[in-house]
Write a protein that holds these residues in place. Sequence first.
Motif, short mmCIF file in Angstrom:
data_model
loop_
_atom_site.label_atom_id
_atom_site.label_comp_id
_atom_site.label_asym_id
_atom_site.label_seq_id
_atom_site.Cartn_x
_atom_site.Cartn_y
_atom_site.Cartn_z
N ILE A 1 0.84 -1.20 0.00
CA ILE A 1 0.00 0.00 0.00
C ILE A 1 0.87 1.25 0.00
O ILE A 1 1.86 1.33 0.72
N GLY A 2 0.48 2.22 -0.77
CA GLY A 2 1.20 3.49 -0.78
C GLY A 2 0.79 4.31 -1.97
O GLY A 2 0.00 3.85 -2.81
N ASP A 3 1.30 5.56 -2.03
CA ASP A 3 0.98 6.42 -3.16
C ASP A 3 1.43 5.76 -4.44
O ASP A 3 0.79 5.88 -5.48
N TYR A 4 2.55 5.08 -4.36
CA TYR A 4 3.05 4.37 -5.52
C TYR A 4 2.61 2.91 -5.35
O TYR A 4 3.23 2.16 -4.60
N GLY A 5 1.51 2.52 -5.97
CA GLY A 5 0.96 1.17 -5.81
C GLY A 5 1.92 0.10 -6.32
O GLY A 5 2.49 0.25 -7.39
N ILE A 6 2.10 -0.92 -5.52
CA ILE A 6 3.02 -1.99 -5.91
C ILE A 6 2.29 -3.31 -5.73
O ILE A 6 1.61 -3.52 -4.73
N SER A 7 2.43 -4.22 -6.70
CA SER A 7 1.72 -5.50 -6.61
C SER A 7 2.58 -6.53 -5.87
O SER A 7 3.79 -6.34 -5.70
N PHE B 1 11.49 1.63 -4.08
CA PHE B 1 10.47 1.84 -3.04
C PHE B 1 10.40 0.65 -2.08
O PHE B 1 10.32 0.82 -0.86
N VAL B 2 10.44 -0.55 -2.64
CA VAL B 2 10.32 -1.73 -1.79
C VAL B 2 11.56 -1.88 -0.90
O VAL B 2 11.45 -1.95 0.33
N MET B 3 12.72 -1.89 -1.53
CA MET B 3 13.93 -2.25 -0.78
C MET B 3 14.51 -1.10 0.03
O MET B 3 15.11 -1.32 1.07
N ASP B 4 14.38 0.11 -0.46
CA ASP B 4 15.09 1.21 0.21
C ASP B 4 14.19 2.20 0.93
O ASP B 4 14.67 3.02 1.70
N VAL B 5 12.90 2.15 0.67
CA VAL B 5 12.01 3.08 1.38
C VAL B 5 11.10 2.32 2.35
O VAL B 5 11.13 2.55 3.55
N ARG B 6 10.32 1.39 1.80
CA ARG B 6 9.31 0.76 2.67
C ARG B 6 9.90 -0.32 3.58
O ARG B 6 9.54 -0.37 4.75
#
Lengths: 376, 290
Positions: free
Chosen positions: A72-78, A98-103
């Motif tokens: 979930i996030g502004d940048y939708g990721i499956s 986004f997955v590895m370095d932010v979320r």
Amino acid sequence: MVKHAGAKRGQTGSSGRGRSVGTGCGQTGSSGRGRSVIRLGAVSLRFERRGLFVMVLLVLGILAVSLASLLIGDYGISFDEVLASFMGTATDRLVAFFVMDVRLPRIVAGILVGAALGVSGALFQTLSDNPLGSPDIIGFTKGAATGALVVIVVFSGGTVALSLGAIAGGLLTAALVYGLSWHRGAPGYRLVLVGIGIGATLGAVNSLLVVKAPLGNAEMAIHWMAGSLNASTWNEVALTGAVLAVLAAVVCWQYRALGAMAYGDDSAIVLGVRAERSRLILMFTGIMLMSMAISLAGPISFVALVAPHLIKRITRTAGTALVGAALMGSLLVVSSDLVARRIFAPNELAVGVVTGSLGGIYLIALLAFEWRRRRQ
Amino acid sequence: MSAPADNPSPPNLEAQSPKMVQAVSAPADKQSRLYAEGLYVSYGPDDDVLHDVSLAVPNGGFTVIIGANACGKSTLLKCLARMLRPRKGAVILDGNSIGSYQPREVARRIGLLPQNPHAPDGITAFDLVARGRYPYQSLLRQWSPADEEAVWKALSDARITNLSERTLDELSGGQRQRVWIAMALAQQTPILLLDEPTTYLDIAHQIEVLDLTHALYRQGRTIVAVLHDLNLAFRYATHIVVMKEGKILAKGNPHTVVRRALIEEAFNLRNTIIDDPVSATPLVIPLMSR
């Protein structure tokens, strides 16, 4: 104060009886009600079945919320994209970033912070023999924040300096609170009252520090004070994780002593515990845990108070459930962070605002419940 | 509840252990597994709670410490169990200073039932008794077959096997005290110290607890208890230690030691002494103050 539901463990003896697994199986119920034992050679582990079940559920809950936070996030990721990022085969480099370095670092930070706060709260509540004797109530959190703020505002310090500042602040505050509330033996309620007073004073000091700070530093300080996992980096997470691992080892070493001391120092000494030494070690560890959590995420309130209470109620144990408190703390922080991130999206709230609101409601409910119970 | 049939009298004692009476007369008797030499304890300056107290605990005896409130009885007991460090003097356990042992090693030899033991209401008798196994356990050895056996033995010795699944708040005062004693028994110590085990209990429960303690003594354990009820103390004890203001006034067999003048001095109480019609031990009858 917190009434443990032991008396109401409704089942009849037979359904709740212990069962020995492995060798040396003795009489039925020989490991105590609701307990199981695993024996392998000289190693024997005893655990409460209900507690173990709850812990498995908590781990599953943490995993589920973590996964949701990744998606979930502004940048939708499956889900597929998340898996691909983990494998390092993601085609979209922004997704991988986004997955590895932010979320992910943010989630891991939340898990670490929650676990540290949960254990810290459980340690202090047990050692002070008071359900309110938690670091966020008795001013230690405020003291650690003061230490960190001094580093931010006065020295414009970095991550490591901030951690050291928080630890120094926490230790000094603890020394002050204990020094003032000590009166021939364990302080009990005096500790809570003195701690609340010191905490209020330090809260004022913290505000003063922010007000008197240069604008840039003040902005950073305010942001930090709200308690946020935003912008957690792998470096910070790794540093905190390493220190927490050492602290966890110390807690393991003193875990049994803590269990014995939960019934008072005198009865622990009789059982062969070096109560004074263990108390000092565990208090120092508890302050370190709390300070590390704070230096990573800012003063996230109420988790240290609430996590041990919740786990005790759910597992219906009279003991000190440190692992449970850690898992519960993690779940609380990770879920609160998800809520904070999305409730007013695209604007983010600080996670401390969410835990503060939830914890405030819990504290009111707890006090009201206690007040009613005492009147009866 | 009847009085113990084998009421301790000097000949009976000597049959069990010929050294016991002698042990009391010579304070630093090295035969005693546990003895205190020249203890001084003070909580504040110029305020000795214990003043040069020496006591050899007779092996296999049932020693009872009596004295007025705040005379240092509990303090002496705490020193013997190394819960308090004396300012001066030493407590010797099996030939070595008690401070030189690993704490858990002491906990395998000396058990103590504190005055006001404290536990959450919700805990079951079994779980509380199981706590007594602490000195034998470790992080990786949490519940060995020996632990299991010791707990069941302790429950059965305290005659509370049928109560093992009950929680403390479901038990009567006497039953609860037996659970605490069982916890100390699970520690499997040859020496057991009890700090006012009968306080707050009604007379029937007092007898219940003292009968249990006496049975433990008969099994060969060394018992030291602080008691308030003089007549019960004289009835059950093989040795009496009379304390006043941090000093030992007298010690020895109740028959030989207990005199009207001694009780008057220890408690500032005019009294007269007759023979207990049940046990033939001294029975103190207090006189009105005027």
